[in-house]
Design an enzyme around this catalytic site. Structure first.
Site, mmCIF file in Angstrom:
data_model
loop_
_atom_site.group_PDB
_atom_site.id
_atom_site.type_symbol
_atom_site.label_atom_id
_atom_site.label_comp_id
_atom_site.label_asym_id
_atom_site.label_seq_id
_atom_site.Cartn_x
_atom_site.Cartn_y
_atom_site.Cartn_z
ATOM 1 N N HIS A 1 -1.028 0.413 -9.481
ATOM 2 C CA HIS A 1 -1.648 -0.345 -8.680
ATOM 3 C C HIS A 1 -2.483 -1.608 -9.421
ATOM 4 O O HIS A 1 -3.659 -1.657 -9.444
ATOM 5 C CB HIS A 1 -2.620 0.246 -7.748
ATOM 6 C CG HIS A 1 -3.200 -0.333 -6.466
ATOM 7 N ND1 HIS A 1 -3.310 0.585 -5.400
ATOM 8 C CD2 HIS A 1 -3.180 -1.463 -6.347
ATOM 9 C CE1 HIS A 1 -3.498 -0.296 -4.233
ATOM 10 N NE2 HIS A 1 -3.521 -1.674 -4.940
ATOM 11 N N GLU B 1 -2.055 7.812 -3.968
ATOM 12 C CA GLU B 1 -2.350 7.694 -5.265
ATOM 13 C C GLU B 1 -3.794 7.982 -5.522
ATOM 14 O O GLU B 1 -4.551 8.064 -4.780
ATOM 15 C CB GLU B 1 -2.150 6.093 -5.637
ATOM 16 C CG GLU B 1 -2.964 4.964 -4.772
ATOM 17 C CD GLU B 1 -2.530 3.868 -4.988
ATOM 18 O OE1 GLU B 1 -1.239 3.602 -4.911
ATOM 19 O OE2 GLU B 1 -3.587 2.878 -5.086
ATOM 20 N N ARG C 1 0.845 -1.153 -0.125
ATOM 21 C CA ARG C 1 -0.018 -0.042 -0.088
ATOM 22 C C ARG C 1 0.820 1.078 -0.229
ATOM 23 O O ARG C 1 2.061 1.235 0.544
ATOM 24 C CB ARG C 1 -0.787 0.009 1.330
ATOM 25 C CG ARG C 1 -2.238 -0.709 1.218
ATOM 26 C CD ARG C 1 -3.079 -0.032 0.187
ATOM 27 N NE ARG C 1 -4.565 -0.797 0.229
ATOM 28 C CZ ARG C 1 -4.623 -1.923 -0.658
ATOM 29 N NH1 ARG C 1 -3.760 -2.165 -1.443
ATOM 30 N NH2 ARG C 1 -6.029 -2.653 -0.790
HETATM 31 C C1 DGY Z 1 -5.873 -5.437 -2.971
HETATM 32 O O1 DGY Z 1 -6.660 -6.445 -3.153
HETATM 33 O O2 DGY Z 1 -5.947 -4.991 -1.813
HETATM 34 C C2 DGY Z 1 -5.001 -4.966 -4.169
HETATM 35 O O3 DGY Z 1 -4.120 -3.934 -3.684
HETATM 36 C C3 DGY Z 1 -5.943 -4.414 -5.387
HETATM 37 O O4 DGY Z 1 -5.340 -4.557 -6.304
#
Ligand code: DGY
Length: 339
Positions: A289, A271, A242
């Site tokens: 992402h 982001e 993240r």
């Molecule tokens: C998640 O599932 O948390 C991913 O970051 C999404 O692509």
């Protein structure tokens, strides 16, 4: 005839998943991918029994205030830092996410970023497309990158995705070190050929450091200037977890000043904005992402979100048994008038 429950789908989804949902529900599906601010979210959620939301939709107490109809919010992702679980639980709203179905695809993507960053694939492609390749006159020492094989892979956060990243390392003959809140069972450590070390040791030893931590207040800037200073100048950092886990400004400074060799980043602080200093660097590979974005996995995630809504709203064979609830206590303590 009783009216079907109403479900709002905040992001465009696959037609077959929408068709499944439409068998049970009166659906309103967004045709465009865009973030929804608190005012719009509040208004959308007030008129429905269930919702499927994306990671940029922040569902918190202010959004839920006064909502007596909503029973389930299904997140399209395993990470759920966009959901205030306490507020959802207090409001009697079940929350769910999409764990497991994306583990292998995200682990694959960590390797894509490691390889791309180490072997400078993004920058080399930009150079080629710009017409700079002089053919056989290319210098023998141009575009040299870093090897992965035989090096040390460090994994910070050793859940199921981290373990997937580790298992793949045997094909590259890498030594695997990890740091995690708790030690993995011995059998899993053996399968992953991974050794537990403390965080400073991981930072010092890793040639490649992959971050697979959940984003929590405690993990904010888990990799900042002090941590980067402990890493080898030849190391490569990969963040598939993240934005906010890494201090992007400090990372950009370390990459610019040669205190870190390269980075591969799929997630960013704030982001879709990307720190301008990162955009200016050639020794970082950036992706929007998309670690879970294989065709198979995105379908599986959408179907799992749909399964949760179908079950939580008492439909189909799985009625009452959402497969991946985040606050299952809600199922047992539905507030009066919402069960
Ligand atoms: C998640 O599932 O948390 C991913 O970051 C999404 O692509």
């Amino acid at each position: 005839m009783t009216a079907k429950p109403k479900v709002w789908i905040a992001r465009p989804l696959f037609p077959e998943v929408l068709a499944r949902l439409a068998q049970h529900f009166d659906i309103e599906a967004e045709a465009l991918d865009r973030p929804h601010d608190a005012t719009e979210l509040k208004q959308k959620l007030a008129g429905v029994d269930g919702a499927i939301v994306g990671l940029s939709d922040r569902v918190d107490a202010s959004v839920l205030e006064g909502n007596t109809r909503l029973k389930v919010v299904a997140n399209l992702g395993v990470g759920h830092n966009n959901l205030d679980l306490d507020a959802l639980t207090r409001a009697g709203v079940l929350a769910s996410n999409t764990p497991d179905v994306l583990n292998e695809s995200v682990a694959d993507f960590a390797w894509a970023l490691m390889l791309a960053a180490a072997r400078r694939i993004g920058a080399a492609e930009r150079w080629l497309r710009a017409g700079h390749w002089p053919g056989s006159n290319m210098r023998f020492d141009d575009w040299m990158g870093l090897d992965l094989h035989g090096r040390t892979l460090g994994i910070l956060g050793m859940g199921r995705i981290g373990q997937g990243v580790a298992r793949r390392a045997s094909g590259f003959d890498m030594r695997v070190l990890y740091h995690n809140r708790s030690r993995l069972p011995e059998l899993v450590e053996r399968e992953c050929r991974a050794t537990l070390v403390d965080k400073p040791e991981l930072l010092r030893q890793a040639d490649f450091l992959v971050l697979v931590l959940p984003f929590t207040a405690a993990n904010r800037h888990a990799i900042g200037a002090p941590e980067l200073a402990q890493m080898k100048p030849s190391a490569v950092l990969v963040n598939i977890a993240r934005g906010g886990i890494v201090d992007d400004a400090s990372l950009a400074a370390a990459l610019r000043e040669g205190r870190l060799a390269a980075a591969g980043l799929d997630v960013f602080e704030g982001e879709p904005q990307v720190h301008p200093d990162l955009l200016a660097l050639d020794n970082v590979v950036l992706s929007p992402h998309i670690a879970s974005a294989s065709a198979q996995t995105r379908r599986a995630m959408a179907n799992l979100a749909a399964d949760n809504v179908i079950a939580a709203l008492g439909q189909g064979e799985v009625a009452g048994k959402p497969p991946t609830p985040l606050n299952p206590a809600v199922l047992h303590h539905r507030t009066a008038g919402k069960a």
